[in-house]
Design a protein around this motif. Structure first.
Motif, PDB file in Angstrom:
ATOM      1  N   PRO A  91      47.177  50.217  31.409  1.00  0.00           N
ATOM      2  CA  PRO A  91      46.216  49.588  32.325  1.00  0.00           C
ATOM      3  C   PRO A  91      46.127  48.090  32.026  1.00  0.00           C
ATOM      4  O   PRO A  91      46.173  47.684  30.866  1.00  0.00           O
ATOM      5  N   GLY A  92      46.091  47.277  33.085  1.00  0.00           N
ATOM      6  CA  GLY A  92      45.979  45.826  32.898  1.00  0.00           C
ATOM      7  C   GLY A  92      47.308  45.125  32.667  1.00  0.00           C
ATOM      8  O   GLY A  92      47.354  43.897  32.542  1.00  0.00           O
ATOM      9  N   GLY A 116      45.068  48.440  39.005  1.00  0.00           N
ATOM     10  CA  GLY A 116      44.775  47.834  37.700  1.00  0.00           C
ATOM     11  C   GLY A 116      45.986  47.207  37.027  1.00  0.00           C
ATOM     12  O   GLY A 116      45.867  46.584  35.970  1.00  0.00           O
ATOM     13  N   VAL A 117      47.166  47.395  37.624  1.00  0.00           N
ATOM     14  CA  VAL A 117      48.370  46.744  37.098  1.00  0.00           C
ATOM     15  C   VAL A 117      48.694  45.578  38.023  1.00  0.00           C
ATOM     16  O   VAL A 117      48.558  45.690  39.238  1.00  0.00           O
TER      17      VAL A 117
END
Ligand SMILES: NC(=O)c1ccc[n+]([C@@H]2O[C@H](COP(=O)([O-])OP(=O)(O)OC[C@H]3O[C@@H](n4cnc5c(N)ncnc54)[C@H](O)[C@@H]3O)[C@@H](O)[C@H]2O)c1
Ligand SMILES: O=C(O)C(=O)C[C@]1(C(=O)O)C=C[C@@H](O)C=C1
Length: 309
Positions: A91-92, A116-117
């Motif tokens: 995530p991120g 979230g990516v």
């Protein structure tokens, strides 16, 4: 310099990924570099030369926990690779690609990007005719443009962080809309490559290209064509299949111009040829005087210097 990403995963281990690995290492820009390539031979070579800290036998393992994933495969393979790694992304994480075409890569990759990516498409305007894991070198991107084509909803912090990495590898960044990128590159890179391929093909049809005297006496112009025509066939097949419209548009214009010059030669119209070549010479000189050709001799970059007559 300091670490910008803790873990960078390189998918595809050829000229561009290899050059990124060398440049990131030289600058201490990545805490840990992992890699994956489809062919076992490429992975073995990458391991032998220590291109990455770890080379994995699956893309899923390579991207696990990475905060930056770089897709450095031929443009026709980007979508499949993204579909493969999507469930394994942290995530991120930020995903970027280095493909020579942008619209088709965005169309193939974006639908697989998990929420979230951050997906930030990019293209380094730097390369050579060489490919594979041994071909990369740290200075490839120095003073070269690296275009980013972020989508309208791109996360500004994620883009700024990627921008910092690219700048730290020595490149200059700029932003561009993907369709505009594809048109510009069709003029400056894709059509010229096709013309080089064709010119070398013409020489081959004459069955003279491998004759020693043709190689020995070929002027610099033809040598440059043969260098470009030695570029990776898979990469360039994919470029033309995925930037079809823009390339065909430019090649259509090119053919029209070629006919104009062909006719001038047939008619013995020296004035037309001279006027045309005077215009094109001014374009080249403008590029040098604006300091846009980092490989040109120094004239034009020092104030007051003039190109040789
Ligand atoms: N060569 C250049 O001058 C240049 C410049 C700028 C951008 N690019 C772009 O960068 C990308 C990579 O080009 P390169 O020159 O590094 O190519 P390369 O041929 O040197 O390397 C490509 C790598 O991708 C791997 N690969 C191919 N298909 C794969 C798949 N399905 N899954 C996983 N790995 C796969 C190959 O094993 C190889 O390691 C291309 O999209 C190209 O358009 C190339
Ligand atoms: O110098 C070369 O060999 C290149 O062809 C590099 C080059 C280019 O056309 O300038 C080729 C393809 C890219 O996508 C970017 C750079």
């Amino acid at each position: 310099m300091s670490v910008i990403y803790d873990k960078v995963a390189l998918i595809g281990l050829g000229l561009i990924a290899g050059s990124m690995a060398h440049a990131m290492r030289e600058g201490g820009l990545a805490g840990h570099i992992t890699g994956f390539a489809r062919s076992p031979e490429t992975r073995d070579t990458a391991r032998q030369i220590g291109l990455c800290d770890q080379v994995f036998d699956s893309a899923a393992e390579a991207v696990a926990g990475a905060d930056l994933v770089v897709l450095a495969v031929p443009v026709g393979a980007m979508g499949d690779v993204m579909a493969q790694i999507a469930p394994h992304l942290a995530p991120g994480a930020t995903i970027t690609d280095v493909g020579s075409v942008k619209q088709s890569v965005i169309a193939a990759v974006a639908p697989h990007v998990p929420p979230g990516v951050h997906f930030i498409p990019g293209h380094p305007l730097a390369g050579t005719e060489h490919s594979g894991p041994r071909s990369g070198f740290a200075s490839l991107f120095r003073n070269r443009w690296w275009l980013l084509t972020p989508l309208p909803d791109a996360d500004a912090d994620a883009v700024a962080r990627l921008d910092r990495l690219i700048t730290a590898m020595g490149a200059k960044t700029d932003r561009m809309e993907a369709a505009h990128h594809d048109l510009v590159l069709a003029v400056t890179s894709h059509a010229p490559h096709l013309i080089a391929y064709t010119m070398v093909g013409v020489a081959d049809h004459l069955r003279r290209v491998t004759d020693e005297e043709v190689i020995q006496y070929s002027a610099a112009g033809f040598r440059d064509f043969t260098r470009i025509a030695a570029s990776d066939p898979t990469m360039w097949r994919d470029v033309f299949l995925h930037n079809r419209e823009a390339t065909l548009d430019i090649l259509g214009r090119f053919t029209e111009e070629l006919f104009v010059l062909q006719r001038a030669i047939r008619m013995g119209d020296g004035q037309q040829l001279h006027d045309y070549f005077t215009r094109t010479r001014a374009i080249r000189r403008g590029i040098i005087e604006a300091g846009q050709d980092t490989e040109a001799p120094d004239f034009g970059r020092s104030p007051g210097a003039r190109p040789p007559e």
